[in-house]
Design a protein around this motif. Structure first.
Motif, PDB file in Angstrom:
ATOM      1  N   GLU A   6      50.923  37.466  27.701  1.00 40.64           N
ATOM      2  CA  GLU A   6      49.699  37.461  28.220  1.00 40.64           C
ATOM      3  C   GLU A   6      49.150  36.413  28.903  1.00 40.64           C
ATOM      4  N   SER A   7      48.496  35.996  29.701  1.00 41.86           N
ATOM      5  CA  SER A   7      48.105  34.664  30.426  1.00 41.86           C
ATOM      6  C   SER A   7      46.822  34.852  31.136  1.00 41.86           C
ATOM      7  N   ILE A   8      46.099  33.769  31.341  1.00 40.07           N
ATOM      8  CA  ILE A   8      44.716  33.798  32.047  1.00 40.07           C
ATOM      9  C   ILE A   8      45.123  32.484  32.972  1.00 40.07           C
ATOM     10  N   GLN A   9      44.731  32.429  34.175  1.00 40.47           N
ATOM     11  CA  GLN A   9      44.635  31.292  34.926  1.00 40.47           C
ATOM     12  C   GLN A   9      43.681  30.750  36.000  1.00 40.47           C
ATOM     13  N   SER A  10      43.317  29.674  36.411  1.00 43.00           N
ATOM     14  CA  SER A  10      42.053  29.598  36.993  1.00 43.00           C
ATOM     15  C   SER A  10      42.408  28.223  37.731  1.00 43.00           C
ATOM     16  N   PRO A  11      41.405  27.777  38.559  1.00 39.88           N
ATOM     17  CA  PRO A  11      41.371  26.585  39.364  1.00 39.88           C
ATOM     18  C   PRO A  11      41.563  25.564  38.471  1.00 39.88           C
ATOM     19  N   THR A 178      36.070  44.377  40.408  1.00 35.98           N
ATOM     20  CA  THR A 178      36.918  43.658  39.400  1.00 35.98           C
ATOM     21  C   THR A 178      36.949  44.209  38.132  1.00 35.98           C
ATOM     22  N   TYR A 179      35.524  44.676  37.355  1.00 35.70           N
ATOM     23  CA  TYR A 179      35.530  45.435  36.290  1.00 35.70           C
ATOM     24  C   TYR A 179      36.371  46.658  36.043  1.00 35.70           C
ATOM     25  N   TYR A 180      36.372  47.472  37.214  1.00 32.36           N
ATOM     26  CA  TYR A 180      36.736  48.786  37.097  1.00 32.36           C
ATOM     27  C   TYR A 180      38.290  48.693  37.336  1.00 32.36           C
ATOM     28  N   GLU A 181      38.672  47.761  37.936  1.00 33.68           N
ATOM     29  CA  GLU A 181      39.974  47.709  38.351  1.00 33.68           C
ATOM     30  C   GLU A 181      40.780  47.076  37.197  1.00 33.68           C
ATOM     31  N   ALA A 182      40.091  46.061  36.450  1.00 36.03           N
ATOM     32  CA  ALA A 182      40.731  45.513  35.327  1.00 36.03           C
ATOM     33  C   ALA A 182      40.730  46.537  34.049  1.00 36.03           C
ATOM     34  N   ARG A 183      39.752  47.359  34.102  1.00 36.38           N
ATOM     35  CA  ARG A 183      39.707  48.686  33.216  1.00 36.38           C
ATOM     36  C   ARG A 183      40.892  49.550  33.314  1.00 36.38           C
ATOM     37  N   ALA A 184      41.106  49.805  34.490  1.00 38.09           N
ATOM     38  CA  ALA A 184      42.148  50.684  34.911  1.00 38.09           C
ATOM     39  C   ALA A 184      43.739  50.072  34.490  1.00 38.09           C
ATOM     40  N   CYS A 185      43.842  49.088  34.978  1.00 36.86           N
ATOM     41  CA  CYS A 185      45.068  47.997  34.695  1.00 36.86           C
ATOM     42  C   CYS A 185      45.472  47.999  33.137  1.00 36.86           C
ATOM     43  N   TYR A 186      44.304  47.790  32.307  1.00 34.59           N
ATOM     44  CA  TYR A 186      44.229  47.658  30.947  1.00 34.59           C
ATOM     45  C   TYR A 186      44.678  48.929  30.358  1.00 34.59           C
ATOM     46  N   ARG A 187      44.006  50.058  30.807  1.00 38.35           N
ATOM     47  CA  ARG A 187      44.390  51.641  30.187  1.00 38.35           C
ATOM     48  C   ARG A 187      45.820  51.820  30.759  1.00 38.35           C
ATOM     49  N   ALA A 188      46.255  51.088  31.814  1.00 38.86           N
ATOM     50  CA  ALA A 188      47.724  51.484  32.084  1.00 38.86           C
ATOM     51  C   ALA A 188      48.602  50.703  31.612  1.00 38.86           C
ATOM     52  N   GLY A 189      48.409  49.407  30.957  1.00 32.73           N
ATOM     53  CA  GLY A 189      49.063  48.503  30.302  1.00 32.73           C
ATOM     54  C   GLY A 189      49.870  48.075  31.512  1.00 32.73           C
ATOM     55  N   ALA A 190      49.400  47.864  32.494  1.00 34.43           N
ATOM     56  CA  ALA A 190      49.910  47.064  33.760  1.00 34.43           C
ATOM     57  C   ALA A 190      49.724  45.599  33.732  1.00 34.43           C
ATOM     58  N   VAL A 191      50.468  44.893  34.645  1.00 31.99           N
ATOM     59  CA  VAL A 191      50.184  43.481  34.807  1.00 31.99           C
ATOM     60  C   VAL A 191      49.214  43.041  35.771  1.00 31.99           C
ATOM     61  N   ASN A 192      48.946  41.896  35.531  1.00 34.55           N
ATOM     62  CA  ASN A 192      48.000  41.332  36.187  1.00 34.55           C
ATOM     63  C   ASN A 192      48.704  40.622  37.504  1.00 34.55           C
ATOM     64  N   LEU A 193      47.799  39.694  38.341  1.00 33.20           N
ATOM     65  CA  LEU A 193      48.537  39.257  39.467  1.00 33.20           C
ATOM     66  C   LEU A 193      49.440  38.203  39.458  1.00 33.20           C
ATOM     67  N   ALA A 201      40.370  37.539  27.293  1.00 28.06           N
ATOM     68  CA  ALA A 201      39.286  36.690  27.826  1.00 28.06           C
ATOM     69  C   ALA A 201      39.354  37.230  29.265  1.00 28.06           C
ATOM     70  N   ALA A 202      40.259  37.747  29.791  1.00 26.60           N
ATOM     71  CA  ALA A 202      40.378  38.118  31.384  1.00 26.60           C
ATOM     72  C   ALA A 202      39.390  39.267  31.293  1.00 26.60           C
ATOM     73  N   MET A 203      39.513  40.289  30.340  1.00 30.74           N
ATOM     74  CA  MET A 203      38.531  41.268  30.444  1.00 30.74           C
ATOM     75  C   MET A 203      37.167  40.949  30.281  1.00 30.74           C
ATOM     76  N   SER A 250      43.359  37.448  36.707  1.00 27.25           N
ATOM     77  CA  SER A 250      44.037  37.682  35.351  1.00 27.25           C
ATOM     78  C   SER A 250      44.098  38.960  34.740  1.00 27.25           C
ATOM     79  N   SER A 251      43.338  39.827  35.346  1.00 32.00           N
ATOM     80  CA  SER A 251      43.375  41.395  34.810  1.00 32.00           C
ATOM     81  C   SER A 251      43.776  42.290  35.691  1.00 32.00           C
ATOM     82  N   GLY A 252      43.811  41.896  37.060  1.00 39.77           N
ATOM     83  CA  GLY A 252      44.835  42.975  37.867  1.00 39.77           C
ATOM     84  C   GLY A 252      43.906  43.437  39.003  1.00 39.77           C
ATOM     85  N   LEU A 253      44.693  43.810  39.926  1.00 40.40           N
ATOM     86  CA  LEU A 253      44.096  44.919  41.127  1.00 40.40           C
ATOM     87  C   LEU A 253      44.635  46.414  40.729  1.00 40.40           C
ATOM     88  N   ALA A 254      43.774  47.439  41.401  1.00 34.70           N
ATOM     89  CA  ALA A 254      44.453  48.577  41.132  1.00 34.70           C
ATOM     90  C   ALA A 254      44.030  49.425  42.566  1.00 34.70           C
TER      91      ALA A 254
END
Length: 378
Positions: A6-11, A178-193, A201-203, A250-254
């Motif tokens: 798992e990871s989170i990244q930023s500027p 952002t939230y809705y796509e993050a929620r979808a990715c989290y439910r799918a067990g998908a990867v982030n960008l 933290a990303a959620m 950090s939480s992904g697009l859907a």
């Protein structure tokens, strides 16, 4: 033994405040002595005046180039040649999302530090390690995933406050997904960008983004219209740029962003901003997910209240036929896009039906808003 990462990244740095451009040198001086500044034409003169004053009595070399208007490989290559010729130590972007993405790509290919100065809070591009590359005709070409985020994001809220409110609204549209796509990715067990699993933290950032938008979005729009800086305005600028940027990366697009890219096949919609298309994509995603009428209504009413177009007709499409919608759906479901991050399979046929249904339901919700005298911005 398999390992979940798992990871989170930023500027490296995010700096926000009024009048920061006047003291730009203080923030970038450690990056070198030669800077290429790529600026949108409409802010070029004002930005140059402020930056030149900042570098007054300094030996640094500051060169300016106007952005040509589209984030294409040709424009990226043109500006890379300038950095080589001028032996630039760092490249600085001042402008909207396409200018920022172009400079991020330049930094990657030329191996230079990148400083991002958004003039609009119209999308979450400033903070991400991602550039969206377009074809010369304005169609989506590809995502360029970068190995690191910008070295610095500097947000001068005086500049953003002076921009037309439609840009703030577009940023809200991008951030609201952002939230809705993050929620979808989290439910799918998908990867982030960046190809890893999603952290708590990303959620949390994605959730904070949505809550901030719902709480302060309308007040921030009003402040922007009156050109009066308020805490609500500052909060929405931060949500549009940082919470959405770091949260989405950090939480992904859907589906919402995939549909936005799909809409680029319609020439009539090339004038529509990224955030406006993403906003419509959010509605379609919620329809795909089969959310409750209450949740869909809340989302559409919010987007309409801050001035976002919520139907294809609002965006300027005069007629809607299934053949055209199918072209949108086909591109939206492209293998290398993010539709595959949904927690269920989305077919072209499913998506065609969802687009038409979402358009109809959004239109009905807005009509009900009008009849009940709810706040509605055009």
């Amino acid at each position: 033994m398999s390992m979940t990462v798992e990871s989170i990244q930023s500027p490296s740095k995010y700096i926000q405040g009024a009048g920061i451009l006047n003291v730009l040198k203080d923030y970038v001086k450690n990056l070198g002595k030669s800077f290429l500044i790529v600026s949108d034409p409409f802010v070029f003169n004002d930005a140059k005046s402020k930056i030149d004053k900042s570098f007054e009595n300094d030996s640094s070399k500051v060169l300016y180039e106007k952005f040509n208007g589209e984030c294409t490989q040709n424009e990226i290559d043109r500006l890379i040649e300038v950095t080589k010729k001028e032996k630039s130590d760092a490249v600085i972007a001042i402008g909207g999302g396409k200018t920022l993405d172009t400079v991020k790509a330049i930094g990657y290919y030329a191996n230079l530090p990148v400083v991002i100065i958004p003039t609009l809070a119209s999308c979450d591009a400033p903070c991400t390690a991602l550039a969206v590359i377009y074809k010369e005709n304005g169609e989506f070409s590809k995502y360029l995933y970068l190995p690191q985020n910008p070295n610095m994001v500097i947000v001068d809220t005086d500049i953003i406050l002076g921009a037309p409110v439609k840009f703030l609204a577009a940023g809200i549209g991008d951030a609201f997904a952002t939230y809705y796509e993050a929620r979808a990715c989290y439910r799918a067990g998908a990867v982030n960008l960046v190809g890893t699993k999603i952290t708590n933290a990303a959620m949390a950032l994605a959730e904070a983004c949505r809550e901030t938008l719902l709480k302060d979005g309308l007040a921030a729009k009003d402040a922007n219209e009156k050109h009066v800086s308020t805490k609500a305005f500052e909060n929405i600028v931060e949500a549009n740029i940082y919470l959405s940027g770091v949260g989405a990366e950090s939480s992904g697009l859907a589906a919402a962003h995939a549909i936005s890219n799909g809409l680029t096949v319609i020439p009539e919609l090339h004038h529509v901003s990224h955030g406006e298309k993403v906003g419509f994509g959010t509605t379609v995603q919620l329809v795909l997910e089969g959310v409750s009428d209450k949740e869909l209504k809340e989302a559409v009413e919010f987007m309409a209240s801050v001035g976002l177009p919520v139907t294809l007709q609002d965006m300027g499409l005069k007629s809607i036929d299934r053949e055209l919608v199918r072209k949108v759906a086909e591109l939206s479901c492209a293998k290398d896009d993010t539709m595959g991050h949904m927690p269920f399979e989305v077919t072209v046929d499913n998506l065609c039906s969802a687009i038409i249904d979402a358009n109809k339901k959004a239109s009905e919700i807005v009509e009900n808003m009008k009849s009940s005298n709810k706040v509605l911005t055009k």
